[in-house]
Each structure stands twice: as structure tokens, then as C-alpha cells.
Design a protein around this motif. Structure first.
Motif, PDB file in Angstrom:
ATOM      1  N   ILE A 221     -10.412  -0.123  -0.418  1.00 48.46           N
ATOM      2  CA  ILE A 221      -8.997   0.113  -0.118  1.00 48.46           C
ATOM      3  C   ILE A 221      -8.438  -1.046   0.698  1.00 48.46           C
ATOM      4  CG2 ILE A 221      -7.332   1.675   0.965  1.00 48.46           C
ATOM      5  CD1 ILE A 221      -9.600   3.851   0.733  1.00 48.46           C
ATOM      6  N   ASN A 222      -7.499  -1.759   0.116  1.00 46.30           N
ATOM      7  CA  ASN A 222      -6.721  -2.728   0.877  1.00 46.30           C
ATOM      8  C   ASN A 222      -5.553  -1.964   1.478  1.00 46.30           C
ATOM      9  OD1 ASN A 222      -5.196  -4.825   1.895  1.00 46.30           O
ATOM     10  ND2 ASN A 222      -4.398  -5.452  -0.107  1.00 46.30           N
ATOM     11  N   PRO A 223      -5.509  -1.773   2.792  1.00 41.84           N
ATOM     12  CA  PRO A 223      -4.472  -0.916   3.382  1.00 41.84           C
ATOM     13  C   PRO A 223      -3.057  -1.477   3.340  1.00 41.84           C
ATOM     14  CG  PRO A 223      -6.403  -1.047   4.798  1.00 41.84           C
ATOM     15  CD  PRO A 223      -6.530  -2.134   3.765  1.00 41.84           C
ATOM     16  N   ASN A 224      -2.902  -2.751   2.972  1.00 40.41           N
ATOM     17  CA  ASN A 224      -1.542  -3.256   2.833  1.00 40.41           C
ATOM     18  C   ASN A 224      -1.126  -3.251   1.359  1.00 40.41           C
ATOM     19  OD1 ASN A 224      -2.074  -5.851   1.505  1.00 40.41           O
ATOM     20  ND2 ASN A 224      -2.807  -6.608   3.474  1.00 40.41           N
ATOM     21  N   THR A 225       0.101  -3.624   1.089  1.00 40.16           N
ATOM     22  CA  THR A 225       0.621  -3.520  -0.280  1.00 40.16           C
ATOM     23  C   THR A 225       0.623  -4.853  -1.027  1.00 40.16           C
ATOM     24  OG1 THR A 225       2.888  -3.853   0.534  1.00 40.16           O
ATOM     25  CG2 THR A 225       2.108  -1.563   0.319  1.00 40.16           C
ATOM     26  N   SER A 226      -0.058  -5.851  -0.498  1.00 40.03           N
ATOM     27  CA  SER A 226      -0.106  -7.167  -1.136  1.00 40.03           C
ATOM     28  C   SER A 226      -1.009  -7.139  -2.364  1.00 40.03           C
ATOM     29  CB  SER A 226      -0.615  -8.227  -0.148  1.00 40.03           C
ATOM     30  OG  SER A 226      -0.908  -9.429  -0.812  1.00 40.03           O
ATOM     31  N   ALA A 227      -0.419  -7.324  -3.539  1.00 40.42           N
ATOM     32  CA  ALA A 227      -1.200  -7.328  -4.781  1.00 40.42           C
ATOM     33  C   ALA A 227      -2.139  -8.526  -4.832  1.00 40.42           C
ATOM     34  CB  ALA A 227      -0.265  -7.333  -5.985  1.00 40.42           C
ATOM     35  N   ASN A 228      -1.691  -9.684  -4.333  1.00 31.70           N
ATOM     36  CA  ASN A 228      -2.537 -10.875  -4.337  1.00 31.70           C
ATOM     37  C   ASN A 228      -3.781 -10.673  -3.480  1.00 31.70           C
ATOM     38  OD1 ASN A 228      -0.921 -12.392  -6.053  1.00 31.70           O
ATOM     39  ND2 ASN A 228       0.262 -13.306  -4.383  1.00 31.70           N
ATOM     40  N   MET A 229      -3.607 -10.082  -2.312  1.00 29.58           N
ATOM     41  CA  MET A 229      -4.754  -9.862  -1.444  1.00 29.58           C
ATOM     42  C   MET A 229      -5.704  -8.833  -2.039  1.00 29.58           C
ATOM     43  SD  MET A 229      -4.866  -9.175   2.672  1.00 29.58           S
ATOM     44  CE  MET A 229      -3.900 -10.670   2.907  1.00 29.58           C
ATOM     45  N   THR A 230      -5.166  -7.826  -2.698  1.00 25.92           N
ATOM     46  CA  THR A 230      -6.008  -6.822  -3.353  1.00 25.92           C
ATOM     47  C   THR A 230      -6.870  -7.478  -4.427  1.00 25.92           C
ATOM     48  OG1 THR A 230      -4.355  -5.109  -2.940  1.00 25.92           O
ATOM     49  CG2 THR A 230      -6.014  -4.631  -4.607  1.00 25.92           C
ATOM     50  N   ARG A 231      -6.283  -8.378  -5.213  1.00 27.29           N
ATOM     51  CA  ARG A 231      -7.053  -9.097  -6.236  1.00 27.29           C
ATOM     52  C   ARG A 231      -8.124  -9.979  -5.598  1.00 27.29           C
ATOM     53  NH1 ARG A 231      -1.938  -9.342  -8.889  1.00 27.29           N
ATOM     54  NH2 ARG A 231      -1.448 -11.325  -7.840  1.00 27.29           N
ATOM     55  N   GLN A 232      -7.774 -10.639  -4.511  1.00 28.34           N
ATOM     56  CA  GLN A 232      -8.719 -11.513  -3.819  1.00 28.34           C
ATOM     57  C   GLN A 232      -9.900 -10.713  -3.281  1.00 28.34           C
ATOM     58  OE1 GLN A 232      -6.927 -14.238  -0.938  1.00 28.34           O
ATOM     59  NE2 GLN A 232      -8.648 -13.886   0.442  1.00 28.34           N
ATOM     60  N   ILE A 233      -9.613  -9.574  -2.695  1.00 27.33           N
ATOM     61  CA  ILE A 233     -10.675  -8.716  -2.160  1.00 27.33           C
ATOM     62  C   ILE A 233     -11.590  -8.239  -3.285  1.00 27.33           C
ATOM     63  CG2 ILE A 233     -11.111  -6.455  -1.096  1.00 27.33           C
ATOM     64  CD1 ILE A 233      -8.515  -6.944   0.545  1.00 27.33           C
ATOM     65  N   LYS A 234     -11.008  -7.854  -4.406  1.00 22.46           N
ATOM     66  CA  LYS A 234     -11.814  -7.386  -5.534  1.00 22.46           C
ATOM     67  C   LYS A 234     -12.715  -8.488  -6.065  1.00 22.46           C
ATOM     68  CE  LYS A 234     -11.598  -4.958  -9.949  1.00 22.46           C
ATOM     69  NZ  LYS A 234     -10.727  -4.273 -10.944  1.00 22.46           N
ATOM     70  N   GLN A 235     -12.186  -9.698  -6.181  1.00 24.94           N
ATOM     71  CA  GLN A 235     -12.988 -10.819  -6.665  1.00 24.94           C
ATOM     72  C   GLN A 235     -14.171 -11.087  -5.747  1.00 24.94           C
ATOM     73  OE1 GLN A 235     -10.165 -14.012  -7.012  1.00 24.94           O
ATOM     74  NE2 GLN A 235      -9.255 -13.225  -8.902  1.00 24.94           N
ATOM     75  N   ALA A 236     -13.939 -11.058  -4.439  1.00 29.05           N
ATOM     76  CA  ALA A 236     -15.017 -11.286  -3.478  1.00 29.05           C
ATOM     77  C   ALA A 236     -16.068 -10.189  -3.568  1.00 29.05           C
ATOM     78  CB  ALA A 236     -14.455 -11.359  -2.065  1.00 29.05           C
ATOM     79  N   ALA A 237     -15.616  -8.950  -3.697  1.00 26.91           N
ATOM     80  CA  ALA A 237     -16.543  -7.824  -3.786  1.00 26.91           C
ATOM     81  C   ALA A 237     -17.394  -7.917  -5.052  1.00 26.91           C
ATOM     82  CB  ALA A 237     -15.774  -6.511  -3.762  1.00 26.91           C
ATOM     83  N   GLN A 238     -16.768  -8.233  -6.161  1.00 25.36           N
ATOM     84  CA  GLN A 238     -17.500  -8.339  -7.424  1.00 25.36           C
ATOM     85  C   GLN A 238     -18.495  -9.486  -7.402  1.00 25.36           C
ATOM     86  OE1 GLN A 238     -14.100  -8.522 -10.106  1.00 25.36           O
ATOM     87  NE2 GLN A 238     -14.458  -6.420 -10.772  1.00 25.36           N
ATOM     88  N   GLN A 239     -18.182 -10.531  -6.676  1.00 27.37           N
ATOM     89  CA  GLN A 239     -19.083 -11.680  -6.597  1.00 27.37           C
ATOM     90  C   GLN A 239     -20.423 -11.300  -5.978  1.00 27.37           C
ATOM     91  OE1 GLN A 239     -17.514 -14.940  -4.302  1.00 27.37           O
ATOM     92  NE2 GLN A 239     -19.408 -16.124  -4.383  1.00 27.37           N
TER      93      GLN A 239
END
Length: 265
Positions: free
Chosen positions: A28-46
Motif C-alpha cells: 500500500i502506497n498511502p499517497n495518491t501518486s501513481a508514479n510513486m506507486t509504480r516505482q514501489i511496485k517495480q522495486a518490490a518485484q525486483q
């Protein structure tokens, strides 16, 4: 038994094992930034295991960044909503991907599976890897929140201090090279002046720079998102869940009204 039958059996058993071992993590990205949500997902998947299913979400409404007490209060509601949605979607664990860990205790009280905060995960990792570490965060106001969390999690004795680079959260992604150089400069100061052995990055928006900084500085640089993913996988595989005694005991049902009704137990 034919060779085809044998091969089919092997493949079927292997796929069945993968399905049994698959871990579903709701980040859960607690803010509404779509770019940051994508960045977090990419890091997690890595860093996740190949069998881990990463679901990365953010609230439908709220604040584009979490930098103030008011932001944290608003973000906590979004976290609760996404915890409930993740439970319904069959998540095996949740991760709150904001360094303030907004709503973490309430999320643990609500969820049926483990909930990790990236600040707590990062601090605990730093304590295992270094005798003395620094936290580098975004804006000066965030240093106070971070110091409170260090004391809460019992990590303040090993922390040399918290330093802000005076960059708002949303500015981190505007010029990645500038952000890298700014973080690098502050980290070098901490190494030289404070004799630290590791650096913790105090914002989920810095996650994609952790490896590059570690290679450049020659010390562990800890990103809370990646280490929280590994911890979540371990907890699920060990079948460990949040205790149902004490502060995280399930809440007795009570009627919630208005916008809070969906959060009722």
C-alpha cells in the motif's frame, strides 16, 4: 507408464508446489501518486521471489505525498481501506510503503495477516547490519517523525541521527540524477562526520537509488520497501501472524457510520 505420463506428472506436481508456495503481498502506497506507486511496485518485484505475487495499490482519495501530521492522519484512512480490500483479495501479507508507517498499528488490529511498515523493517535491518547508522529523509519536518519512530521501535541507540536533504517527496522523481547526487553528498557527510556504517533511506520515493548508492558508498544502503518484501515472504512461509493478544487483539464489532462504515469489523 509412458514417458509422456511421467513428464505430465512431474510438471503437474511442480506447478502444484509453486501454487502452494506462492505468496500474495499487498503493498500500500498511502499517497495518491501513481508514479510513486509504480516505482514501489517495480522495486518490490525486483527483489521478490519469482513465485511471489505483488499487488501494489494506493488510495482512491487523499494526499499526493505524506509529509505532515495532517497528511499522516488522512493517509491512515486510505491504508485501512486498502488493508480491508487486500484481505478480501486474499493477501497473505500487507506492507505500508510510507516511511512514516501511517496507520500501521490500526492496520495490524484490522488485518487477518501480517502487516509490515517500511520504516520498522528498515530500522531492524540496519540494526542487524551495522553498529551505527544514519537516516536520510526528505524535508526537515520529517526528521521529527522519524526520531519518534526510532524511539518507538527501539532503534534510536544505534542511530547516529536523522538528516533531511530539503527535497519534498514529489521532487525526488523530477530529476533522478540530482536526487542521487544530493543523497550521496549527505551520506558522505554522515560517513565522514558521524562515522556511520550504514544508511537508511527515509522515503519510499528513494527506493530505486538504494543499490547505486550502496555501490558508490561501499556500505549498506537500506531501502525499506525491498527488505519489507523479504520479511513478509519469510513470515508467510513460516506461517507467522500478528498476535491476537494485547494491543492487536481483534476489535469487538461496533456500528461505524458514514464514510467509516466499510471499515467496521
Amino acid at each position: 507408464m509412458t514417458i509422456h505420463t511421467i513428464l505430465f506428472t512431474i510438471v503437474f506436481n511442480y506447478l502444484s508446489l509453486l501454487l502452494r508456495c506462492a505468496v500474495k503481498i499487498n503493498i500500500i502506497n498511502p499517497n495518491t501518486s501513481a508514479n510513486m506507486t509504480r516505482q514501489i511496485k517495480q522495486a518490490a518485484q525486483q527483489w521478490a521471489q519469482t513465485t511471489t505475487d505483488i499487488r501494489c495499490v494506493s488510495p482512491d482519495a487523499g494526499t499526493p505525498s505524506v509529509e505532515t501530521c495532517q497528511d499522516e492522519a488522512i493517509a491512515a484512512i486510505g491504508v485501512m481501506e486498502q488493508i480491508r480490500a487486500g484481505d478480501h483479495a486474499g493477501a497473505d501479507a500487507h506492507i505500508v510503503a510510507c516511511f512514516g508507517d501511517p496507520g500501521l498499528d490500526a492496520a495490524r488490529e484490522l488485518a487477518s495477516v501480517p502487516v509490515l511498515g517500511i520504516a520498522q523493517a528498515a530500522f531492524q535491518t540496519a540494526q542487524m547490519l551495522a553498529s551505527r547508522f544514519a537516516v536520510i529523509t526528505t524535508v526537515p519536518k520529517a526528521t521529527t517523525f522519524t526520531r519518534h519512530l526510532l524511539r518507538k521501535y527501539g532503534a534510536d541507540a544505534q542511530c547516529a541521527g536523522v538528516w533531511a536533504v530539503n527535497m519534498p517527496v514529489l521532487a525526488l522523481e523530477e530529476d533522478t540524477e540530482h536526487t542521487f547526487q544530493t543523497l550521496r553528498t549527505q551520506a558522505l557527510i554522515c560517513i565522514d562526520k558521524e562515522d556511520v556504517d550504514a544508511v537508511v533511506l527515509g522515503c519510499a520515493g528513494m527506493t530505486d537509488l538504494a543499490d547505486r548508492l550502496a555501490q558508490d558508498l561501499g556500505i549498506p544502503v537500506i531501502d525499506g520497501v525491498s527488505v519489507a518484501v523479504g520479511m513478509a515472504e519469510m513470515l508467510v512461509q513460516r506461517r507467522l501472524r500478528t498476535s491476537t493478544r494485547g494491543i492487536y487483539a481483534p476489535v469487538a464489532p461496533k456500528p461505524y457510520s458514514g464514510w467509516s462504515a466499510p471499515l467496521a469489523g
